[in-house]
Motif scaffolding. Sequence first.
Motif, PDB file in Angstrom:
ATOM      1  N   ALA A   1       4.105  10.464  -6.837  1.00 39.73           N
ATOM      2  CA  ALA A   1       5.121  10.837  -7.822  1.00 39.73           C
ATOM      3  C   ALA A   1       4.499  11.605  -8.987  1.00 39.73           C
ATOM      4  O   ALA A   1       5.198  12.317  -9.709  1.00 39.73           O
ATOM      5  CB  ALA A   1       5.847   9.594  -8.331  1.00 39.73           C
ATOM      6  N   LEU A   2       3.175  11.472  -9.138  1.00 39.13           N
ATOM      7  CA  LEU A   2       2.479  12.247 -10.176  1.00 39.13           C
ATOM      8  C   LEU A   2       2.663  13.750  -9.953  1.00 39.13           C
ATOM      9  O   LEU A   2       2.616  14.533 -10.899  1.00 39.13           O
ATOM     10  CB  LEU A   2       0.976  11.933 -10.152  1.00 39.13           C
ATOM     11  N   LEU A   3       2.874  14.126  -8.692  1.00 37.61           N
ATOM     12  CA  LEU A   3       3.044  15.547  -8.375  1.00 37.61           C
ATOM     13  C   LEU A   3       4.263  16.127  -9.100  1.00 37.61           C
ATOM     14  O   LEU A   3       4.343  17.334  -9.314  1.00 37.61           O
ATOM     15  CB  LEU A   3       3.183  15.745  -6.862  1.00 37.61           C
ATOM     16  N   LEU A   4       5.203  15.256  -9.458  1.00 40.49           N
ATOM     17  CA  LEU A   4       6.398  15.720 -10.168  1.00 40.49           C
ATOM     18  C   LEU A   4       6.056  16.241 -11.564  1.00 40.49           C
ATOM     19  O   LEU A   4       6.868  16.921 -12.192  1.00 40.49           O
ATOM     20  CB  LEU A   4       7.415  14.572 -10.293  1.00 40.49           C
ATOM     21  N   LEU A   5       4.855  15.919 -12.042  1.00 33.54           N
ATOM     22  CA  LEU A   5       4.439  16.400 -13.366  1.00 33.54           C
ATOM     23  C   LEU A   5       4.023  17.867 -13.338  1.00 33.54           C
ATOM     24  O   LEU A   5       3.937  18.504 -14.383  1.00 33.54           O
ATOM     25  CB  LEU A   5       3.260  15.572 -13.877  1.00 33.54           C
ATOM     26  N   ILE A   6       3.761  18.387 -12.150  1.00 36.79           N
ATOM     27  CA  ILE A   6       3.227  19.753 -12.055  1.00 36.79           C
ATOM     28  C   ILE A   6       4.113  20.787 -12.758  1.00 36.79           C
ATOM     29  O   ILE A   6       3.612  21.601 -13.525  1.00 36.79           O
ATOM     30  CB  ILE A   6       2.930  20.123 -10.576  1.00 36.79           C
ATOM     31  N   PRO A   7       5.448  20.754 -12.536  1.00 35.41           N
ATOM     32  CA  PRO A   7       6.284  21.759 -13.234  1.00 35.41           C
ATOM     33  C   PRO A   7       6.230  21.631 -14.757  1.00 35.41           C
ATOM     34  O   PRO A   7       6.610  22.567 -15.467  1.00 35.41           O
ATOM     35  CB  PRO A   7       7.700  21.451 -12.730  1.00 35.41           C
TER      36      PRO A   7
ATOM     37  N   ALA B   1      -5.165  16.765  -7.611  1.00 35.85           N
ATOM     38  CA  ALA B   1      -6.393  16.085  -7.202  1.00 35.85           C
ATOM     39  C   ALA B   1      -6.341  14.605  -7.562  1.00 35.85           C
ATOM     40  O   ALA B   1      -6.702  13.743  -6.755  1.00 35.85           O
ATOM     41  CB  ALA B   1      -7.602  16.755  -7.853  1.00 35.85           C
ATOM     42  N   VAL B   2      -5.869  14.305  -8.791  1.00 33.26           N
ATOM     43  CA  VAL B   2      -5.776  12.898  -9.221  1.00 33.26           C
ATOM     44  C   VAL B   2      -4.794  12.144  -8.330  1.00 33.26           C
ATOM     45  O   VAL B   2      -5.080  11.031  -7.874  1.00 33.26           O
ATOM     46  CB  VAL B   2      -5.357  12.808 -10.709  1.00 33.26           C
ATOM     47  N   ALA B   3      -3.631  12.749  -8.043  1.00 33.70           N
ATOM     48  CA  ALA B   3      -2.621  12.102  -7.207  1.00 33.70           C
ATOM     49  C   ALA B   3      -3.173  11.828  -5.813  1.00 33.70           C
ATOM     50  O   ALA B   3      -3.013  10.737  -5.268  1.00 33.70           O
ATOM     51  CB  ALA B   3      -1.369  12.967  -7.128  1.00 33.70           C
ATOM     52  N   ALA B   4      -3.854  12.811  -5.234  1.00 36.81           N
ATOM     53  CA  ALA B   4      -4.401  12.652  -3.888  1.00 36.81           C
ATOM     54  C   ALA B   4      -5.485  11.584  -3.860  1.00 36.81           C
ATOM     55  O   ALA B   4      -5.530  10.751  -2.948  1.00 36.81           O
ATOM     56  CB  ALA B   4      -4.967  13.982  -3.394  1.00 36.81           C
ATOM     57  N   PHE B   5      -6.345  11.589  -4.879  1.00 35.81           N
ATOM     58  CA  PHE B   5      -7.437  10.616  -4.948  1.00 35.81           C
ATOM     59  C   PHE B   5      -6.898   9.197  -5.064  1.00 35.81           C
ATOM     60  O   PHE B   5      -7.319   8.285  -4.343  1.00 35.81           O
ATOM     61  CB  PHE B   5      -8.324  10.962  -6.152  1.00 35.81           C
TER      62      PHE B   5
ATOM     63  N   TRP C   1      -4.266  22.843 -14.661  1.00 37.48           N
ATOM     64  CA  TRP C   1      -3.556  21.548 -14.710  1.00 37.48           C
ATOM     65  C   TRP C   1      -2.887  21.155 -13.403  1.00 37.48           C
ATOM     66  O   TRP C   1      -2.993  19.993 -13.009  1.00 37.48           O
ATOM     67  CB  TRP C   1      -2.565  21.544 -15.883  1.00 37.48           C
ATOM     68  N   PRO C   2      -2.180  22.039 -12.724  1.00 43.25           N
ATOM     69  CA  PRO C   2      -1.594  21.609 -11.436  1.00 43.25           C
ATOM     70  C   PRO C   2      -2.667  21.150 -10.453  1.00 43.25           C
ATOM     71  O   PRO C   2      -2.456  20.200  -9.693  1.00 43.25           O
ATOM     72  CB  PRO C   2      -0.885  22.862 -10.917  1.00 43.25           C
ATOM     73  N   ILE C   3      -3.844  21.800 -10.489  1.00 43.03           N
ATOM     74  CA  ILE C   3      -4.927  21.431  -9.579  1.00 43.03           C
ATOM     75  C   ILE C   3      -5.450  20.043  -9.945  1.00 43.03           C
ATOM     76  O   ILE C   3      -5.671  19.199  -9.074  1.00 43.03           O
ATOM     77  CB  ILE C   3      -6.061  22.486  -9.648  1.00 43.03           C
TER      78      ILE C   3
ATOM     79  N   ARG D   1       0.834  -1.211   0.000  1.00 49.24           N
ATOM     80  CA  ARG D   1       0.000   0.000   0.000  1.00 49.24           C
ATOM     81  C   ARG D   1       0.868   1.259   0.000  1.00 49.24           C
ATOM     82  O   ARG D   1       0.585   2.220  -0.701  1.00 49.24           O
ATOM     83  CB  ARG D   1      -0.933   0.005   1.215  1.00 49.24           C
ATOM     84  N   ARG D   2       1.941   1.233   0.808  1.00 49.25           N
ATOM     85  CA  ARG D   2       2.823   2.409   0.859  1.00 49.25           C
ATOM     86  C   ARG D   2       3.537   2.616  -0.473  1.00 49.25           C
ATOM     87  O   ARG D   2       3.687   3.741  -0.944  1.00 49.25           O
ATOM     88  CB  ARG D   2       3.837   2.261   2.004  1.00 49.25           C
ATOM     89  N   ALA D   3       3.974   1.500  -1.109  1.00 49.34           N
ATOM     90  CA  ALA D   3       4.668   1.602  -2.396  1.00 49.34           C
ATOM     91  C   ALA D   3       3.742   2.200  -3.459  1.00 49.34           C
ATOM     92  O   ALA D   3       4.154   3.055  -4.245  1.00 49.34           O
ATOM     93  CB  ALA D   3       5.172   0.226  -2.832  1.00 49.34           C
ATOM     94  N   GLN D   4       2.482   1.738  -3.468  1.00 48.90           N
ATOM     95  CA  GLN D   4       1.523   2.259  -4.444  1.00 48.90           C
ATOM     96  C   GLN D   4       1.259   3.741  -4.191  1.00 48.90           C
ATOM     97  O   GLN D   4       1.144   4.539  -5.116  1.00 48.90           O
ATOM     98  CB  GLN D   4       0.189   1.489  -4.347  1.00 48.90           C
ATOM     99  N   MET D   5       1.164   4.102  -2.911  1.00 52.21           N
ATOM    100  CA  MET D   5       0.869   5.480  -2.552  1.00 52.21           C
ATOM    101  C   MET D   5       1.997   6.412  -3.012  1.00 52.21           C
ATOM    102  O   MET D   5       1.744   7.494  -3.525  1.00 52.21           O
ATOM    103  CB  MET D   5       0.720   5.561  -1.034  1.00 52.21           C
ATOM    104  N   LEU D   6       3.233   5.941  -2.842  1.00 50.43           N
ATOM    105  CA  LEU D   6       4.386   6.757  -3.268  1.00 50.43           C
ATOM    106  C   LEU D   6       4.383   6.941  -4.776  1.00 50.43           C
ATOM    107  O   LEU D   6       4.709   8.017  -5.283  1.00 50.43           O
ATOM    108  CB  LEU D   6       5.692   6.114  -2.808  1.00 50.43           C
ATOM    109  N   LYS D   7       3.983   5.879  -5.512  1.00 54.25           N
ATOM    110  CA  LYS D   7       3.889   5.985  -6.971  1.00 54.25           C
ATOM    111  C   LYS D   7       2.860   7.044  -7.362  1.00 54.25           C
ATOM    112  O   LYS D   7       3.068   7.822  -8.286  1.00 54.25           O
ATOM    113  CB  LYS D   7       3.478   4.637  -7.570  1.00 54.25           C
ATOM    114  N   ASP D   8       1.733   7.043  -6.634  1.00 52.16           N
ATOM    115  CA  ASP D   8       0.682   8.020  -6.928  1.00 52.16           C
ATOM    116  C   ASP D   8       1.171   9.435  -6.657  1.00 52.16           C
ATOM    117  O   ASP D   8       0.916  10.356  -7.426  1.00 52.16           O
ATOM    118  CB  ASP D   8      -0.555   7.749  -6.068  1.00 52.16           C
TER     119      ASP D   8
END
Length: 134
Positions: free
Chosen positions: A47-53, A70-74, A64-66, A38-45
Amino acid sequence: MEQSELQAIPEVPARLVFMGGQASEARARVLERSGHWRRAQMLKDLALLLLIPIVIWIPPHFPWPIVVAAVAAFRAFNHMREYRTLLSLHGPCPKCGTVQDFTELGRMGNPHKVTCASCRWDLYVEVARASEAT
Ligand SMILES: [Zn+2]
């Protein structure tokens, strides 16, 4: 998941329970998820935040950053509470008797609800807890 991988996972007995108390015997494939998974999957999710820049450069910029956050958090939230994953479920509906492959797979709720494709009644799935986690 590949079909061959799915076949390698043993089917276990499951019960489909209809609200009126009727039940039927079904077969299910369930993966017990470990805290590590579960923790490994959560970290992968997250990692989507790295797309923001990167996505900030796509017009019209501001949404788009929002959206990405939102997708990463969900996704992270859902993986965090994914204790069991339902991979397949096959059996007769206790209400109308139609034998079918249920499509409400993925993260297993507690209780996990599926809908009969034939009579549209909601059924609850009961699967005994397996001993080992993957
Ligand atoms: Zn039915």
